[in-house]
Each structure stands twice: as C-alpha cells, then as structure tokens.
Design a protein around this motif. Structure first.
Motif, PDB file in Angstrom:
ATOM      1  N   ALA B  22      68.131  15.180  30.618  1.00 49.89           N
ATOM      2  CA  ALA B  22      68.640  15.596  31.931  1.00 49.89           C
ATOM      3  C   ALA B  22      67.820  16.716  32.553  1.00 49.89           C
ATOM      4  O   ALA B  22      68.004  17.045  33.723  1.00 49.89           O
ATOM      5  N   LEU B  23      66.943  17.295  31.782  1.00 46.05           N
ATOM      6  CA  LEU B  23      66.257  18.504  32.253  1.00 46.05           C
ATOM      7  C   LEU B  23      65.145  18.136  33.224  1.00 46.05           C
ATOM      8  O   LEU B  23      64.317  17.270  32.952  1.00 46.05           O
ATOM      9  N   ARG B  24      65.154  18.793  34.370  1.00 47.79           N
ATOM     10  CA  ARG B  24      64.093  18.631  35.362  1.00 47.79           C
ATOM     11  C   ARG B  24      63.733  20.019  35.884  1.00 47.79           C
ATOM     12  O   ARG B  24      64.592  20.882  36.063  1.00 47.79           O
ATOM     13  N   VAL B  25      62.472  20.208  36.109  1.00 43.88           N
ATOM     14  CA  VAL B  25      62.046  21.483  36.695  1.00 43.88           C
ATOM     15  C   VAL B  25      60.940  21.203  37.690  1.00 43.88           C
ATOM     16  O   VAL B  25      60.074  20.348  37.468  1.00 43.88           O
ATOM     17  N   GLY B  26      61.024  21.892  38.810  1.00 45.07           N
ATOM     18  CA  GLY B  26      60.050  21.678  39.868  1.00 45.07           C
ATOM     19  C   GLY B  26      58.763  22.433  39.606  1.00 45.07           C
ATOM     20  O   GLY B  26      58.626  23.149  38.609  1.00 45.07           O
ATOM     21  N   PRO B  27      57.790  22.299  40.492  1.00 46.46           N
ATOM     22  CA  PRO B  27      56.545  23.044  40.342  1.00 46.46           C
ATOM     23  C   PRO B  27      56.786  24.530  40.575  1.00 46.46           C
ATOM     24  O   PRO B  27      57.812  24.909  41.147  1.00 46.46           O
ATOM     25  N   PRO B  37      64.557  25.208  38.373  1.00 43.07           N
ATOM     26  CA  PRO B  37      65.099  24.289  37.374  1.00 43.07           C
ATOM     27  C   PRO B  37      66.381  23.628  37.876  1.00 43.07           C
ATOM     28  O   PRO B  37      66.978  24.070  38.848  1.00 43.07           O
ATOM     29  N   ASN B  38      66.835  22.617  37.159  1.00 43.37           N
ATOM     30  CA  ASN B  38      68.117  21.989  37.500  1.00 43.37           C
ATOM     31  C   ASN B  38      69.200  22.407  36.519  1.00 43.37           C
ATOM     32  O   ASN B  38      70.165  21.694  36.304  1.00 43.37           O
ATOM     33  N   TRP B  39      69.010  23.561  35.917  1.00 43.35           N
ATOM     34  CA  TRP B  39      70.019  24.080  35.004  1.00 43.35           C
ATOM     35  C   TRP B  39      70.143  25.589  35.195  1.00 43.35           C
ATOM     36  O   TRP B  39      69.316  26.194  35.897  1.00 43.35           O
ATOM     37  N   ARG B  40      71.158  26.156  34.585  1.00 48.38           N
ATOM     38  CA  ARG B  40      71.302  27.606  34.512  1.00 48.38           C
ATOM     39  C   ARG B  40      71.302  28.014  33.042  1.00 48.38           C
ATOM     40  O   ARG B  40      71.855  27.294  32.205  1.00 48.38           O
ATOM     41  N   ASN B  41      70.701  29.134  32.743  1.00 47.87           N
ATOM     42  CA  ASN B  41      70.748  29.692  31.386  1.00 47.87           C
ATOM     43  C   ASN B  41      71.945  30.628  31.306  1.00 47.87           C
ATOM     44  O   ASN B  41      72.010  31.613  32.038  1.00 47.87           O
ATOM     45  N   GLU B  42      72.876  30.329  30.435  1.00 44.29           N
ATOM     46  CA  GLU B  42      74.088  31.140  30.321  1.00 44.29           C
ATOM     47  C   GLU B  42      74.559  31.081  28.878  1.00 44.29           C
ATOM     48  O   GLU B  42      74.570  29.985  28.272  1.00 44.29           O
ATOM     49  N   ARG B  50      71.042  32.134  25.067  1.00 43.95           N
ATOM     50  CA  ARG B  50      71.389  31.561  26.353  1.00 43.95           C
ATOM     51  C   ARG B  50      71.285  30.038  26.285  1.00 43.95           C
ATOM     52  O   ARG B  50      70.250  29.473  25.943  1.00 43.95           O
ATOM     53  N   ASP B  51      72.394  29.414  26.609  1.00 50.80           N
ATOM     54  CA  ASP B  51      72.493  27.972  26.525  1.00 50.80           C
ATOM     55  C   ASP B  51      72.091  27.356  27.864  1.00 50.80           C
ATOM     56  O   ASP B  51      71.847  28.062  28.841  1.00 50.80           O
ATOM     57  N   LEU B  52      72.026  26.042  27.863  1.00 52.29           N
ATOM     58  CA  LEU B  52      71.658  25.338  29.087  1.00 52.29           C
ATOM     59  C   LEU B  52      72.913  24.768  29.735  1.00 52.29           C
ATOM     60  O   LEU B  52      73.663  24.020  29.091  1.00 52.29           O
ATOM     61  N   VAL B  53      73.127  25.131  30.972  1.00 55.32           N
ATOM     62  CA  VAL B  53      74.268  24.584  31.713  1.00 55.32           C
ATOM     63  C   VAL B  53      73.718  23.704  32.825  1.00 55.32           C
ATOM     64  O   VAL B  53      73.008  24.187  33.717  1.00 55.32           O
ATOM     65  N   PHE B  54      73.997  22.413  32.714  1.00 58.75           N
ATOM     66  CA  PHE B  54      73.654  21.483  33.791  1.00 58.75           C
ATOM     67  C   PHE B  54      74.897  21.260  34.643  1.00 58.75           C
ATOM     68  O   PHE B  54      75.959  21.817  34.369  1.00 58.75           O
ATOM     69  N   LEU B  55      74.779  20.421  35.639  1.00 60.33           N
ATOM     70  CA  LEU B  55      75.912  20.244  36.546  1.00 60.33           C
ATOM     71  C   LEU B  55      77.054  19.474  35.906  1.00 60.33           C
ATOM     72  O   LEU B  55      78.198  19.603  36.331  1.00 60.33           O
ATOM     73  N   ASP B  56      76.747  18.670  34.892  1.00 52.79           N
ATOM     74  CA  ASP B  56      77.831  17.902  34.294  1.00 52.79           C
ATOM     75  C   ASP B  56      77.978  18.140  32.799  1.00 52.79           C
ATOM     76  O   ASP B  56      78.890  17.600  32.181  1.00 52.79           O
ATOM     77  N   HIS B  57      77.092  18.893  32.223  1.00 50.68           N
ATOM     78  CA  HIS B  57      77.224  19.170  30.801  1.00 50.68           C
ATOM     79  C   HIS B  57      76.467  20.435  30.428  1.00 50.68           C
ATOM     80  O   HIS B  57      75.705  20.976  31.243  1.00 50.68           O
ATOM     81  N   ILE B  71      77.955  19.083  25.800  1.00 58.58           N
ATOM     82  CA  ILE B  71      79.360  19.449  26.038  1.00 58.58           C
ATOM     83  C   ILE B  71      79.634  19.150  27.510  1.00 58.58           C
ATOM     84  O   ILE B  71      79.004  19.754  28.401  1.00 58.58           O
ATOM     85  N   ALA B  72      80.548  18.238  27.757  1.00 63.00           N
ATOM     86  CA  ALA B  72      80.849  17.898  29.146  1.00 63.00           C
ATOM     87  C   ALA B  72      81.498  19.080  29.842  1.00 63.00           C
ATOM     88  O   ALA B  72      82.338  19.784  29.253  1.00 63.00           O
ATOM     89  N   LEU B  73      81.140  19.309  31.074  1.00 67.44           N
ATOM     90  CA  LEU B  73      81.761  20.382  31.844  1.00 67.44           C
ATOM     91  C   LEU B  73      83.150  19.943  32.303  1.00 67.44           C
ATOM     92  O   LEU B  73      83.447  18.748  32.314  1.00 67.44           O
ATOM     93  N   PRO B  74      84.003  20.892  32.672  1.00 70.58           N
ATOM     94  CA  PRO B  74      85.344  20.497  33.138  1.00 70.58           C
ATOM     95  C   PRO B  74      85.240  19.504  34.279  1.00 70.58           C
ATOM     96  O   PRO B  74      84.378  19.646  35.152  1.00 70.58           O
ATOM     97  N   ASP B  75      86.133  18.552  34.266  1.00 69.56           N
ATOM     98  CA  ASP B  75      86.101  17.511  35.291  1.00 69.56           C
ATOM     99  C   ASP B  75      86.743  18.050  36.561  1.00 69.56           C
ATOM    100  O   ASP B  75      87.952  18.286  36.620  1.00 69.56           O
TER     101      ASP B  75
END
Lengths: 482, 502
Positions: B22-27, B37-42, B50-57, B71-75
């Motif tokens: 799922a990881l994508r990062v722009g130039p 990036p398409n994630w947040r480090n938290e 620091r873990d990787l938080v994507f929009l859905d997991h 780990i799926a994020l809250p629905d």
C-alpha cells in the motif's frame, strides 16, 4: 515625437504593404478599434498609462491620450452617438470618459462614481468591454460583489445579475473553495500548520438575450495537442483525441489522431462519425467504430485553426518533419554549426468521399529554421508566428510563419488548394519579431491584415490596395487636421 | 493479510526488505527535498517506534521493520479527514469528530463530539461530491498552538480560519479569524473591442489565493499581489495570544510586509530560519553563447526578500527537471542550492557523437552551501556519475524519460544518519548505487571508496528515497508501477538500512 516609416512592398509580389509604427515601450500592446464608425479598423496602442491611436496605414500617432490615475478597465466606443468614439475608463470608483473630437490636452469627465471590482485592482490598465447595448440603449456592465450591474451612462442602477451562488444558472467556474493542509509545512518549521486557500467566485449569470456573455473562460479547453497525441499512440484509436473535420456543429466526421515518437514520427489518423442523436457535450458521442488507421509521415502543426486549403469545408492535414531522414554525424554537425535546421511541411487534403486524408502530398514546403527553435519548440511547433487563415479572401486557408527571428513568410493557396513551394511574400524585418498580434480583416473586404510586434516597432502587413498614399502624411483624424 | 517479509538474498548485508504494497511516495519536493508519502508515522502502540498509518490500515514497527499483519482502521463510512496526534487517530466526518486509540487489541474510541463544521456545506457543496461519500484523506488540522500539550483543531472555511480548543469534554471554538485577502478579478487581460460582434460582457471571475501559516504564537497570511508591471508577495502577520480567563485566542496585527517585485518563476520558500521571506525557483534558458545551442537550467534563490537573487546555471538535457534544487545538505539549518546537469566534454562534434551513439550520460551534481546572507560562489560539493540510458539520447526511450523527470539521481537521502545527504543513483535499470558524503578538513566530497551497490529493482519500478521507519536513516523504496495489479514479483518494497552505526 513619433518617428515613422511607411514602406511599400512593391517588390514583394504586391501582396502586402508593410507599415511600421514605433513601439512606445517594451510592454505596449496593440488593439483594433473603429474610431470614426466608418467600418474601418484603426490601430490603438496601450502603453501603460497612455493610449495612442493610428488611423489605417497611418504613419504617426494621430491621438495620444494620457489615462487618469488608477485606471484599470478601458473601453473605446461611441457613447453619444455622434459617430466618434469616446474613451471610457474606470479609475478607482469613478467612471470617466473623454471624447476624441476634443483638442488635447484631453479633459476627463466623470460620468458617475460607484464601487466595482475594478476599483480594487492594482494591475496595469487593460482593455475591457464596459459599454453594451441593452434594449437599444447603451449601458455599462460593471462587475461588483453583488453581480454584474447594468448602469445607465449617468450611473443609475438599472439591473443586477447575480453570478455567485445566487445565480440562476448553476454553472460554476472551478471549485468555489479549496483549503488543504501542506504536510510537512513548506514555509514553516516542523511544527507549523500550513494551509493553502483558494477561493473562486463565478457562476454564469442569467443575462437578458441581447447581452452576450463572454464565457470562454468557463469552457474547459482541452485541445488536441502534441503531448496528448503522443500519449495516445500506445492506446487503441477509440481513445485517441478527437478532432472535428468540419467547423459546423451537428453530425460531422471526426479524426482520431495519434503521433508516434522517435526520429521519424508518424501521424496516425482514423476517422469516425459523431452520433447526431447524442446530446451535445464537450466530448462528442461517436456512433461508429474508428476506421482504418492511416499513417502520414510527420507531426501535425497543432494550431488554433486547422487549415482548409481547398475550401471544401473540410479541414486538411498540415504536417512537419525534419527534412534529413538520416541524421548522420556529419549532417547533424553541419546543421548545428550552421545554426539552421532543414524542415519540410507537407499538406494532405481531406477527401470526403473516402472519409480520409489523401495519401498524396499536395503541397510541400522546404525551409530551414534556427536550430534553437527546434530545441525550444513549444507544443512541438518549430515555426513561430504561425498563421493559418484565409488571407486573400478566397475562402481557402493560407499559411504564414516566421522561419527566422526577423523573417515572415506568407504562402497564398491557389485555386486548387495547393500551397506554393516558395513564399508568395517574404520580408526580413530590421528587428526580431516578438509576437503575432492580430490577423484580422480591417476593412471588410475579406482580406486579412497581419500585425506583428517587434522590439521597437509594430509592423502591419496590409493586403495591397489599388492606391496607397506614400508621399507625405496619410490623412489624419479630421479633428486634428489644421 | 500478513505482510510478506522479503529478505532479498542479493542485497548487501545491511539492507533488508519488507513488502508494503500500500505504500506510495511521491518525488521529492523541489524545495526542501521532502517527498509526499501516503502514510503518517505515528507511534500507535506506544512502544517508542513510529508505526505506519495508512488511510485504511496501520502496520506496526518491530525492530526497524514492518513484519506484522495490517491493523484495519476504525470503520467510519462518513469520514473525510484523518489526522494523528500522539498515537491517536482524529477522524472528521461530515458532522462528527471521533478520536481513537489502539489498546493493543482493538481501536478504542476515546472522544466523540457531534460537530457542525464552520460553513461546511458551503465549503464543500460543489466540486467535492466524492468527499461527501466518505473519500477519506489525510489532512493536517491539529497543532498545539498554546503549548499546553493538547492539540488545538484548526479548520479553514471560505470566510475564515476557525480554531477549537480541547477542554475536558469537548472542543470549543476559541477563535474565528477572517484573515484572507479580498477576492479580486482574475481576468484582467485585454479583450477585443472590435469588431462589434466581438464585444461581449465579460464573465467576472473573482479569486483569492493565499497561504495561512500558524507557527510559534503567530499567524501569517501570504498572498501574491499584482502591481503594474510585476508581482510581489504580501505577508500579513498576527501575534497569537490566549486569554487565560476565557481561553479564547486573540490576534494582534503586525506591520504588513511587501516583498520586492519578483520574477514569475520564483515562489516564496523557507530557505533558512530567519523571518525574512525567501524566494526560490528555476527556469529554462537556451544558451546561444556556445557553438551548439545549449539548454540551461537556471536555479534562482533570494534570502533577502527578493532584493537580490543568486542564479546558478547548469547545462542540461532538453526537458530535464532537477529532482530537488534546495535542501539542507549538511544539516546546518540552511537550505543549500543544488544544481544538476550534464558534463559535456570536447567540441560540438564530440558532443553530437555522444548524443547519437553513447548510451550513458555524465550527470553532475553541485551543491552551493548557504551561509549568512547568501550562497557560496563556488560549489562546496561536486559529484559526477555515469547514468545508463539504455539507448542513445537521440533515440529516446523510457530510461531517458526517467532521467529527464529526475528519477534516476537523488541527493535527498541520508542513508547513514550522519547529517550529510548522500548520493543515490540508479546507474542501470535494476541497480542502485549509494555513495555517502564525507566531510574531510571541512570539505564535503562523495566517498567513492565507500560506494555501495544495491540490486533488486524491477525494470518498471520507480526508485524513491524516504525515511519510512523514522530512524534518522533514509530507506530505499522500490515502488511498483502498477499498484493495482501487484504480484509477488511486482510489489512495492522498502529496503531498510539495518546497520545502524555505519
């Protein structure tokens, strides 16, 4: 004192007379206007805070008008119906005018004062249609926060047409509001919160029928260009960009176009018909499947207007390519060191009965261009100041372009729709041509004049007339005549 | 789905790879070099990593790797914006704010509040239909403006910036700041006045664009202003103070600052930590001073509010775009100026011969360090590398396109955590070379003797550089070109540097 020259292009096949006018400043812009209401266009020049006017083929500025302070929008129109134009400006909150019949220095009369969007601008003055005819009366259309206000020349508010969220027609220009965070911040430190805010306010107002809105800015321009055509090359023809082959709306034939990359690019064309029953929309609905793919050597000259060389109502194909097909080291070195690169233009006529561009080349123009133009070609267009227009009034497209910084060539199509191999007219100007400013029929005879802007002069190529005054001054405005 | 762990046998010992599809990062951004990036480090499991938080997991970090299951994020079907703060997820939906924390086994709601966001419907009524249906995205709306260790929530609508402060039970509105510059007409270019049929009522389009920056007890609003023959930038700053009794924030306006008129090709930037507005940008020129017309990329920078500009020129290939022109190369707090270009040698004939025949191109990177008041005249760092393009330049090809897009050479990574940016080059299609930067006697240079080769790229992969695990050492990202059709052989992989003290 404006110096000037008038040059007859007598030796240049008689197609054009070339007039040159001094350019008052580097940012001066030219425009056309009919000062006397005689149906003939005169030339105006807006140079910062001053306006200059030249009558046709005039050699000196007939009028020179200093604009009031804080001027933003400028219109030139006959306000009092006396046959002569007035200059109308918005300067701050004041709407002011001056008549061109008066003697200089021109006195500015304040017609009325009211707030408008123009009052808040800090930009340089610009030309704008302020006065429009509504119910056979000349009114002023002023944009304000409330909408477009129509005011009488005395300032009385007549009507307001909302263009915000209250506008009757819900057609908007872009997204009305966007706010997004920039993470991490670009302008702040690591803990900064940074937002980019963009707000646009515009919707199409419900104007009365006699007021025509210039909504070209609302149209999503998506022209066929080189990049789109090259990207399409790897896709099936159903996904190629479409180009209508007739100017008329309705059921018509389209060309789907792709361009292959490489040293020897090919233009790939497949024709197909628009579905006449489909709702008219930005993207035509295609009824049939694309026809066979046909290949033509070269790259289309993607211009605003496509040519119709034979005047049959169908656009034709004009391509360019590098002339030497084998770029050996010797040839390339020679061309580069010489500073000129050979290119070839070829034309293919559209054959309606066969629904395709003819494979035969009906015209071929060999020319050379500065090598740096090849490197800096915008939209793959190596020629500059390209004109595809009916210049001689025979309903067939003609061609004109610069193939050097100072050079301008015109190719007049013959009655068979064939462009000559050599220019019908060519001119080496004494300075570099910076800009093509207009291609316009100035006197209603169907022939187009061409305006070119140099670094210190404007050049106007007027179609040759039977009699041209070359001795002394051309007639100037009666008001200034001694 | 259990994240596959790939130990790439071909890799040099310190590099270990995890498949993170799922990881994508722009130039990298041209100014600052930070990729998007398409994630947040938290740190969601409070283990200090620091873990990787994507929009859905989310994916937890374990010893510098990400080997565990997603780990799926809250629905939250209606959620439109996600921000993170000290391990918690802040989810904004159309009429609600919800905060969740990971308890080791599940997401636990820790805060919920029904919300009517300021002018929300007006703000999103048009052009954002997808977001109404729950198209979630990351937004940054949390910041601790008053340094009380609780985040304030900042939301911008079309009229103002709104601030909400966390109390024990709710977020309360403590500020509404109408700071934006007024709408102005945008269509001010001249229109045709003749012939009569060309005369039209112009559709007035009014626009406002600005940047709002909240930082260190102040808010600044920056916008472009057209002045006669050019543009300048205006910065209005306001001191931000909180009333102890009411809890409300108050703004005290400062003196507006107006930059010099600046060229179109530069934009505001932060090149150092002083309060003076900086500008940076670049443009193409075609040099005619050489026997052959030569494309030149000019990099422009001003650190004095646009009064003066430093301009560095680099000979480049046509259409080449530098991947990053400003970066703090030596971690001294100043952004340094980077130029990239081609090292042509010999006369015109030799140059042409190379363009017609050679499949490699000599790429030169120069770094001009910023000092107080400007940039050094001479480069402080120079590196030249040979990049394989597969075909001669004149024949084009995908490698040339990657080169022109600035994707084969990267100077933004610090792979050994020493504070100096290192050179990363995709020399051939499947291989990356990393050359650390060293400082010897105060002089920066590429340590060719310590050059390291990392194989394993797929031909169609894009190479990216980012510090995915936030350990201070950059990681390599082999990003698949087709994330929707991933196979074990074509999946985005992150190569982590496992040798921490190199």
């Amino acid at each position: 004192m404006w110096s000037s020259t008038l040059v007859l292009a007598a030796s240049l096949a008689g197609f054009f007379e070339v007039a040159s006018l001094p350019l008052p400043g580097p940012h001066a812009d030219s425009f056309l206007v009919d000062l006397q209401g005689d149906g003939l266009a005169d030339l105006g020049i807006l140079d910062g805070q001053q306006l200059l006017f030249y009558e046709q083929v005039m050699e000196k500025a007939a009028l020179q008008i200093a604009l009031p302070e804080k001027t933003t929008a400028i219109d030139i129109i006959d306000l009092d119906n006396d046959g002569w134009c007035e200059v109308l400006v918005v300067a701050g909150n004041a709407v002011r005018s001056t008549t061109l019949l008066a003697q200089p220095p021109y006195q500015w009369q304040t017609l009325f004062e009211c707030g408008s969007d123009f009052a808040a601008l800090t930009s340089a003055p610009f030309l704008h249609v302020l006065a429009v005819s509504h119910q056979d009366t000349l009114v002023l259309a002023l944009p304000t926060e409330r909408g477009i206000e129509l005011r009488a020349l005395g300032g009385e508010l007549m009507e307001t047409y909302a263009f915000g969220s209250e506008a009757g027609t819900r057609i908007t220009y872009g997204r009305p509001f966007i706010a997004w965070g920039v993470h991490p911040s670009e302008l702040g430190g690591p803990e900064a919160l940074e937002f980019r805010i963009n707000r646009v306010s515009a919707s199409k107002p419900d104007l009365p029928e006699d007021l025509i809105l210039d909504d070209s800015t609302m149209m999503r321009s998506n022209p066929v260009n080189l990049q789109r055509a090259q990207l399409a090359n790897v896709k099936p023809p159903e996904k190629w960009p479409l180009f209508p082959l007739t100017p008329a709306a309705g059921q018509q034939i389209h060309a789907a176009i792709a361009v292959s990359e490489g040293i020897h690019p090919l233009t790939l064309v497949s024709t197909l018909m628009e579905d006449p029953a489909a709702v008219v929309s930005e993207k035509p609905s295609i009824a049939d499947k694309p026809g066979p793919i046909r290949r033509y050597p070269g790259v289309p000259l993607f211009t605003e207007n496509w040519p119709d060389f034979d005047g049959d109502g169908y656009y034709d194909l004009l391509l360019w390519r590098i002339r030497d097909l084998q770029p050996t080291l010797n040839r390339v070195t020679s061309a580069l060191l010489d500073g000129r690169w050979p290119v070839r233009l070829t034309a293919h006529l559209f054959t309606p009965a066969k629904e395709r561009f003819a494979s035969a080349i009906v015209a071929q123009i060999d020319t050379t261009i500065p090598t740096e133009w090849l490197l800096s070609a915008y939209n793959g267009l190596p020629l500059r100041h390209l004109v595809v227009h009916d210049i001689d009034g025979d309903k067939r497209s003609d061609l004109a372009f610069s193939n050097g910084p100072n050079t301008f060539n015109v190719f007049i199509c013959n009655s068979d729709g064939i462009l000559p191999a050599k220019p019908s007219f060519t001119r080496d100007f004494e300075e570099e041509i910076a800009e093509l400013t207009f291609v316009q029929d100035l006197n209603g005879d169907g022939k187009a004049s061409i305006g070119l802007k140099g670094s210190t002069q404007f050049f106007i190529l007027n179609p040759a007339r039977a009699a041209v005054e070359v001795d002394g001054l051309a007639p100037i405005l009666p008001a200034l005549a001694p | 789905m259990i994240t596959a762990v790939l130990i790439l046998s071909l890799l040099a010992a310190p590099w270990a790879g995890d498949a993170l599809p799922a990881l994508r990062v722009g130039p990298p951004r041209p100014i600052g070099g930070v990729p998007v990036p398409n994630w947040r480090n938290e740190d969601i499991d409070a283990d200090g990593k620091r873990d990787l938080v994507f929009l859905d997991h989310a994916v937890l970090q374990r010893e510098g790797r990400f080997p565990e299951a997603r780990i799926a994020l809250p629905d939250q079907p209606g959620a439109i914006a996600l921000d993170t703060w000290e391990g918690s997820l802040y989810l904004r939906s159309l009429h609600r704010l919800e905060v969740y924390r990971w308890n080791g086994a599940a997401w636990e709601p820790t805060f919920t509040q029904d919300f009517t966001w300021p002018d929300f419907d007006a703000a999103y009524e048009l052009g954002a239909g997808l977001r109404r249906q729950g198209a979630l995205r990351f937004e940054t709306f949390l910041a601790d403006l008053d340094k009380d260790n609780y985040p304030e929530m900042v939301v911008a609508d079309r009229n103002a910036v709104h601030c909400f402060r966390r109390t024990e039970n709710a977020f309360l509105k403590v500020g509404e700041w109408a700071l934006y510059p007024p709408l102005q007409l945008t269509m001010t270019s001249s229109r045709a006045l003749w012939p009569p049929q060309a005369r039209r009522v112009m559709l007035p389009v009014r626009q406002m664009a600005c940047t709002v920056l909240l930082e260190a007890g102040q808010i600044a609003v920056l916008h472009r202003e057209t002045q006669g023959e050019g543009d300048c930038f205006v910065r209005n700053s306001f001191a931000l103070t909180r009333d102890v009794n009411s809890g409300n924030f108050a703004l005290t306006p400062g003196t507006p600052e107006r930059s010099e008129l600046v060229p179109e090709h530069v934009k505001p930037a932060r090149l150092n930590s002083d309060s003076i507005l900086d500008f940076a940008g670049g443009r193409w020129e075609l040099s005619m001073t050489t026997p052959l017309p030569t494309p030149i990329f000019e990099t422009w920078a001003s650190v004095d509010g646009g009064k003066s500009f430093t301009v560095k020129r680099a000979t480049s290939l046509q259409s080449f775009r530098p991947h990053c022109s400003f970066i703090d190369f030596d971690n001294d707090g100043f952004s340094d100026l980077v130029t990239e270009g081609v090292a042509w040698s010999g006369g015109p004939r030799e140059t042409l011969n190379r363009m017609l025949m050679a499949t490699q191109i000599a790429h030169v990177i120069r770094v001009y360090r910023q000092r107080e008041g400007g940039f050094n005249e001479e480069p402080d760092y120079t590196a030249q590398v040979e990049v394989d393009l597969a075909y001669p330049i004149v024949r084009g090809g995908p490698r040339l396109l990657q080169y022109q897009a600035g994707e084969l050479v990267n100077i933004t990574g610090d792979f050994n955590g020493d504070g100096l940016r290192d050179l990363c080059v995709r020399t051939v299609e499947t291989t990356v070379e990393i050359t650390p930067t060293v400082r010897e006697d105060g002089v920066l240079r590429p340590a060719w003797e310590s050059r390291e080769t990392v194989p394993g790229l797929n031909a169609q992969d894009t190479l990216r550089v980012a510090d995915v695990d936030q350990d201070g050492q950059s990681d390599l990202i082999f990003q698949t070109a087709s994330p929707g059709a991933e196979t074990p052989d074509a999946v985005t992989r992150v190569l982590f540097n496992m040798q921490k003290d190199r």
